[in-house]
Design a protein around this motif. Sequence first.
Motif, PDB file in Angstrom:
ATOM      1  N   VAL A 141      11.567  -6.120  10.777  1.00 23.81           N
ATOM      2  CA  VAL A 141      11.742  -7.317   9.871  1.00 23.81           C
ATOM      3  C   VAL A 141      10.893  -8.290  10.433  1.00 23.81           C
ATOM      4  N   GLU A 196       9.344  -5.927   2.598  1.00 30.19           N
ATOM      5  CA  GLU A 196      10.370  -4.854   1.871  1.00 30.19           C
ATOM      6  C   GLU A 196      10.389  -3.681   2.940  1.00 30.19           C
ATOM      7  N   TYR A 253      12.362  -4.390   5.926  1.00 23.81           N
ATOM      8  CA  TYR A 253      13.834  -4.495   5.697  1.00 23.81           C
ATOM      9  C   TYR A 253      14.193  -2.801   5.468  1.00 23.81           C
TER      10      TYR A 253
END
Length: 395
Positions: free
Chosen positions: A145, A245, A248
């Motif tokens: 992240v 993305e 995540y």
Amino acid sequence: MIFIFVTVLIDILAFGLIIPVLPHLVEEFAGGDTGTAVMWVGLFGMVFSAVQFVFSPIQGALSDRFGRRPVILISCFGLGVDFIFMALANTLPWLFVGRVISGITAASFSIANAYIADVVAPADRARSYGMLGAAFGLGFIIGPVAGGLLGDIDLRAPFWAASALALANFLYGYFVLPESLPPERRSPKFDWAHANPVGSVLMIRRYPQVFGLAAVILLDNLAHYVFPTVFVLFAAYRYDWGTKEVGYVLALVGICTALVQAGLTGRIVKAIGERRALLVGQACGLAGFLVYAFAPTGAWFLAGIPVMAFWGLANPAVQALATARVGPDEQGRLQGAFMSLGSLSGVFAPMIFATVFASAINPALGVDFPGAPFLLSALIVAVAGWVSHRSTRPG
């Protein structure tokens, strides 16, 4: 366990930071062509693993002779310097050199496994190896992240952050990490016969059941190489996921992995035994890869992550079964041999998966099946499950 847990956690945080950005940095150097970039990523992975194949048993033998602590410290310091080198690299060849140096210095994970064998009773090792897996999971919650967010600002920023973490780990180890292998339990000499990769693997042949488990290590590592080789570029191609993305998603992988490794592995092994835990883990790995291969949307792919997390039962079970059959003065060499086998799979796997992925999205061939590399991994895990069953049968 607390000391080595923190050491591995900081190391995996450092590696996690660069995962979302390294393939895109390669893609940038390759002129933006995804097919060319994935082949370069495959080459990077192949050479990284080839270097580890040679150096892992040397590091394991050194830790048996001189102790775990100095080898871990050298590894952390070397990685810190290498991440700076990669942050400054301005061409693909120089970035390639940086990956070679990473392969030489990345010893902390295998030595951490030997460290656990030094300080934990055999009956409790599966749970402890699960805790080590949880450190990987926690590292993947935060590292990717942060790497994705930093990479959105500058593709090189995660390398600087990774360097800071690796050097902080060196300082932590220098001032805090205790030695786990007392002098009286160390190998009396540094043995080149076992410090070369062929000799270290031949050492395993003295333990027939460990030899079967070594084959499982080889196959599982072979299947796992699909992730560092193609996942980032696959996610961009298939689901249009960018660095944020991907970060995540890897964080979700980390959360699920940490929950299974820290919260469930010890209980599951205690309830059903190491052999059954190994077989359950392989079945979940097979199911997870099949979901990834055929997931039509990002949501379906995400649904496979909790299933795949239970593949994490397999490695602690294998480690517990193997370390119980090897003496204390050979644990470092055993882990060096296991890491060499993992690296040996990495010599071939990245180019195999890269070629499969590049071919599966090549319009000239008339195919568009980006999940093909994950289907190949599913087949490999199916073979690993069969070997697990055969090599751990009673009697």
